[in-house]
Design a protein around this motif. Sequence first.
Motif, short mmCIF file in Angstrom:
data_model
loop_
_atom_site.label_atom_id
_atom_site.label_comp_id
_atom_site.label_asym_id
_atom_site.label_seq_id
_atom_site.Cartn_x
_atom_site.Cartn_y
_atom_site.Cartn_z
N VAL A 41 71.48 32.85 -9.32
CA VAL A 41 71.40 34.15 -9.25
C VAL A 41 69.98 34.73 -9.73
N LEU A 42 69.74 33.77 -10.84
CA LEU A 42 68.29 34.01 -11.37
C LEU A 42 67.11 33.75 -10.46
N ALA A 43 67.29 32.50 -9.73
CA ALA A 43 66.35 32.27 -8.47
C ALA A 43 66.30 33.54 -7.60
N ALA A 44 67.44 33.83 -6.88
CA ALA A 44 67.63 35.08 -6.10
C ALA A 44 67.00 36.35 -6.53
N ARG A 45 67.01 36.53 -7.90
CA ARG A 45 66.26 37.79 -8.49
C ARG A 45 64.92 37.63 -8.69
N GLY A 46 64.23 36.30 -8.42
CA GLY A 46 62.82 35.93 -8.86
C GLY A 46 62.74 35.97 -10.53
N ASP A 47 63.79 35.68 -11.26
CA ASP A 47 63.69 35.46 -12.77
C ASP A 47 63.64 34.32 -13.19
N LEU A 48 63.79 33.42 -12.27
CA LEU A 48 63.96 31.83 -12.76
C LEU A 48 62.59 31.23 -13.05
N ASP A 49 62.61 30.63 -14.15
CA ASP A 49 61.54 29.69 -14.40
C ASP A 49 61.89 28.34 -14.34
N ALA A 50 61.99 27.82 -13.15
CA ALA A 50 62.62 26.42 -12.79
C ALA A 50 62.11 25.48 -13.66
N ARG A 51 60.55 25.69 -13.65
CA ARG A 51 59.69 24.34 -14.40
C ARG A 51 60.02 24.26 -15.80
N GLN A 52 60.32 25.39 -16.41
CA GLN A 52 60.55 25.37 -17.92
C GLN A 52 61.94 24.87 -18.04
N VAL A 53 62.89 25.11 -17.12
CA VAL A 53 64.33 24.55 -17.32
C VAL A 53 64.05 22.98 -17.06
N GLY A 54 63.26 22.58 -16.10
CA GLY A 54 62.91 21.16 -15.95
C GLY A 54 62.33 20.42 -17.21
N ARG A 55 61.31 21.22 -17.83
CA ARG A 55 61.07 20.48 -18.97
C ARG A 55 61.79 20.49 -20.32
N ASP A 56 63.14 21.51 -20.48
CA ASP A 56 63.73 21.25 -21.24
C ASP A 56 64.75 20.52 -21.10
N LEU A 57 65.18 20.23 -19.83
CA LEU A 57 65.94 19.19 -19.26
C LEU A 57 65.62 17.49 -19.57
N ALA A 58 64.37 17.67 -19.48
CA ALA A 58 63.40 16.24 -19.82
C ALA A 58 63.70 15.99 -21.23
N TRP A 59 63.26 16.82 -22.34
CA TRP A 59 63.63 16.27 -23.47
C TRP A 59 64.91 16.26 -23.92
N LEU A 60 65.86 17.05 -23.35
CA LEU A 60 67.22 16.73 -23.67
C LEU A 60 67.81 15.14 -23.26
N LEU A 61 67.30 14.87 -22.19
CA LEU A 61 67.90 13.49 -21.54
C LEU A 61 67.06 12.62 -22.23
N ALA A 62 65.91 12.81 -22.51
CA ALA A 62 65.05 11.74 -23.21
C ALA A 62 65.63 11.50 -24.54
N GLU A 63 66.13 12.41 -25.23
CA GLU A 63 66.36 11.96 -26.78
C GLU A 63 68.14 11.51 -26.69
N ARG A 64 68.65 11.81 -25.52
CA ARG A 64 70.08 11.13 -25.19
C ARG A 64 71.00 12.43 -25.85
N SER A 65 70.75 13.65 -25.92
CA SER A 65 71.52 14.63 -26.27
C SER A 65 72.32 15.17 -25.10
N MET A 66 71.87 14.86 -23.81
CA MET A 66 72.59 15.00 -22.56
C MET A 66 72.94 13.90 -21.68
N LYS A 67 73.93 13.86 -21.20
CA LYS A 67 74.40 12.74 -20.26
C LYS A 67 73.84 12.93 -18.94
N PRO A 68 73.04 12.08 -18.38
CA PRO A 68 72.73 12.31 -16.94
C PRO A 68 73.57 12.49 -16.01
N ASN A 69 74.73 11.94 -15.92
CA ASN A 69 75.53 12.17 -14.82
C ASN A 69 76.00 13.33 -14.74
N ARG A 70 76.39 14.41 -15.86
CA ARG A 70 76.63 15.75 -15.79
C ARG A 70 75.57 16.56 -15.20
#
Length: 904
Positions: free
Chosen positions: A779-808
């Motif tokens: 929905v945010l992407a459709a409204r033009g309000d999504l900062d997809a690259r920032q979401v990706g960067r935040d996912l990167a550090w969550l995965l890198a420090e093992r706070s998030m499981k990759p399969n999810r």
Amino acid sequence: MGAEMNTGVLSATSGESGVDALMKAVRAGRAAEVPTLLESLDAAARLEALGRLKTLRSEVRSWDWNRWEETTRVRRALYVAGAGCHTGAAAAAGWLGGRDLLSWRTENGVLALRVLADRTPAWRADVALRLAAKPAVAEDSYGLIRGLVEGSGAAVPATDGYVLGWMRQITDSGLLEHLRADPQTPVLVAHALSMQETPDQLTGSGSSGAATHWTTALAALTEEGVLDRAELVDLCVSRLLRGGRQRDLRLPLALLQLVPPTAEERRDRIADWIGMTADATSPVAGYAQKTLSGLALEGALPGGAFAEMTAGVLFRQEKKLLRAQLSLVNKVLTRHPALAAEVLPVVADAFGHDDTEMQQRALQVVARHLNSVDDETRYGLAEAASLLGPVHRSAAEAVFGRRIAERELLPYEEILPPVPEPQYLPGPQGSLEELVEDLLVEQRRSSGAMEFERALDGLVRHAHQDRDCVAERVREAFSDAYWQDTSGPTGHADVDFFRHGPRGLDGVLAALVGKVQRERIEAGRTQTVPMTTCVHGAMEVTQDTRIWEIAHLIGGGTLPLLLATPTRHTGGIDPLELARRLREYADAGLEPAPVDLGHALLRVRRQDASASQAAEEADALGSEAGTRLAAWLRCGNPLEATVRFHPRAKEKGSGRWWLVDRVLVEMAKRQDFRKEFPRTFHWLGGGLLPNARRCYHWEQVPERWATLLPADRELLAACLLSSMASGVDGDSARDVTGPLTLLAEGEGQVGRAVALVLAFGLGCRDADDRLRAVDALLVLAARGDLDARQVGRDLAWLLAERSMKPNRLADAARTAAATGAYGTVWTILSEALPTLLEAETPIRGLGELLAIAADCVERCGATGELAGLDRHASARGTSQLVTQSKRLRNALRQGTDQGATETS
């Protein structure tokens, strides 16, 4: 014990009645004497004793816990004496099944059987069946029920409780001998195999071959003929067809493997096996697939049944089953080419499978047997090849020739959901009767935030017109409400039901009818947010303060309507509507309630196109409230928050390990805001200490919290971070992403906090939470309000420090991509993957993420380089990480420019 019995007899012969002697023994807890004392009592005496036993039983229930030893002895005696004094079967069963006597059933089964021995067989059979029918009674009363059944010649009571008691009694090192010698075994085993929840003895009785292993014992009894083999197979197949937890299916599956169906039984149950391959759990589906495979290779499986089986298996996600099925199809079609026309179109459905490896295997099977079908079937298969991913296009062209090459390749179009239309709330409540009906519904079930707001506003409007009438209707309609009963040791309003908050509308309703202490209302409406609380606690206090303010003012002539009632489902208020409400106050010569006005200002849509016009109209009111509204609508960004995280502890038990413990939210200090708003809002202007201690509201995310800040999405996202974090690394947190829907459709700027809550949502433990996060992201992407690259960067550090499981994350990314948003998903992954690819030790599951990224690139035509990819793509081996790295690198080098994004 002998001395005690002699004492009882002497007292009975020295003037003491038989009933008195019985009661004396029962009150002393001498259960062993009861059968002998009952023998001398006739029907009238037993009836008299029964009344006294009931009185004693009631007395025992009120005894304090420190008399537990005495209670234990007396209840033993009561259990036996009451059974012997009841003359009706139903009443006797009720006594023997009493919850307060539960602990003594098994121990005193022998004594109870003694006092019931003089009853007729039909009477004892009736009692046995009544006790066996009570699940909570039958298991512990197994010995008593068994004795009654055997003594009366009654049918074996095949109930869950009786079976559980039987199993508990015979599961030991002599299990096989017990089963072989017990005439009830065939009936009870049949019932055990049909139970929805398999008993623990059947699932945890040791390994195969152990003396206590039920599966081995049942298989041995089947070989001996003690159990009917055909009936056993039928029971096991029926249980597997019903489905359920794998724990409950383990026994019937193991029995079928030890006692396999005959060739005729396998053929007779083809429809059952096909149903299992499509819908059963993975182990059961694998067994059914193996059974059908044998029939198919023997030529005993009709073509239509084989095609149906193939369709069911290829619809599943387990790669092991899919690989086995495609291999089976290849073998069967090699032996029976005539089946190709019926089976290959089903195989072609796998061209659209999420996994490109399955697409490739399906294409290979179709290619090998294409010559066995006619031109019409070939054309249909060629049409289905359009479902294949771009990576397989050249292979498909080699198989189908010009049919694929001549197809027009349309430019890629990003498919995003349509921008949601605003949902407007209905106007004010109608009649008082309609309002009361809505209030009753609100009390019986927790409705949504907007229903709550509308009911609250309706209550205020009607009370403004006639408080006494509304109070009387509330008193009648809610006569059985808990807050109506304020009787206590000192009289009226002695019980304080609202010391922990107004409990939604209950505080206002109770205040209307005078069931809330005035001190409680005053304390509630003047409360402040402690500086040391978390943001969720602050949101809760702020919402509760408004409720108490309404409870204080309702029906007093100064509150004609609520300013803060939303006009949209997000909680937002249209600026012109708020200006109109203020005009109504000004025309009536009334001043708004401070907290209600503060809520209204936080909810007004400052970025609405009508904000400028509404500001002018508010200025023209000439009131203080109008001036405040005008200034608020003209301000840019009055509230801000900074989000930081404490470093993760190295060891799990040494401080900050969980993500939820590390979130640090700090509100920007705004002195002007704190001067203009009541104290309950000061935390929004920097009134909280920025601590990172655990928030104990993180499993509670009421929808109405999200409606507090509908015009400030970034601030709202910061307030929700700890809730979202608990969904990522918590063990039990569920339904934490509900507010993301309102956040995506709300107003205000989007920054780091919004990106973080989306990243947290995509990695939540619960699948439904991840799905709601995907919806919000799209929905945010459709409204033009999504900062997809920032979401990706935040996912990167969550995965890198093992706070998030990759399969999810892989599951969420795959779901988002499947909607047609391949470009959006690739933008996110292109930011998240480099950090993971360049890590010294790749995280587990990275290959799955690369597979999704490769699929997105192949479909959207993205090009370029990805840092760290060459290192893995150049490695040797056939692991998923190496394979998908090569695939992604090839796709990035051979892709075309991405087409325009389109909503559909």
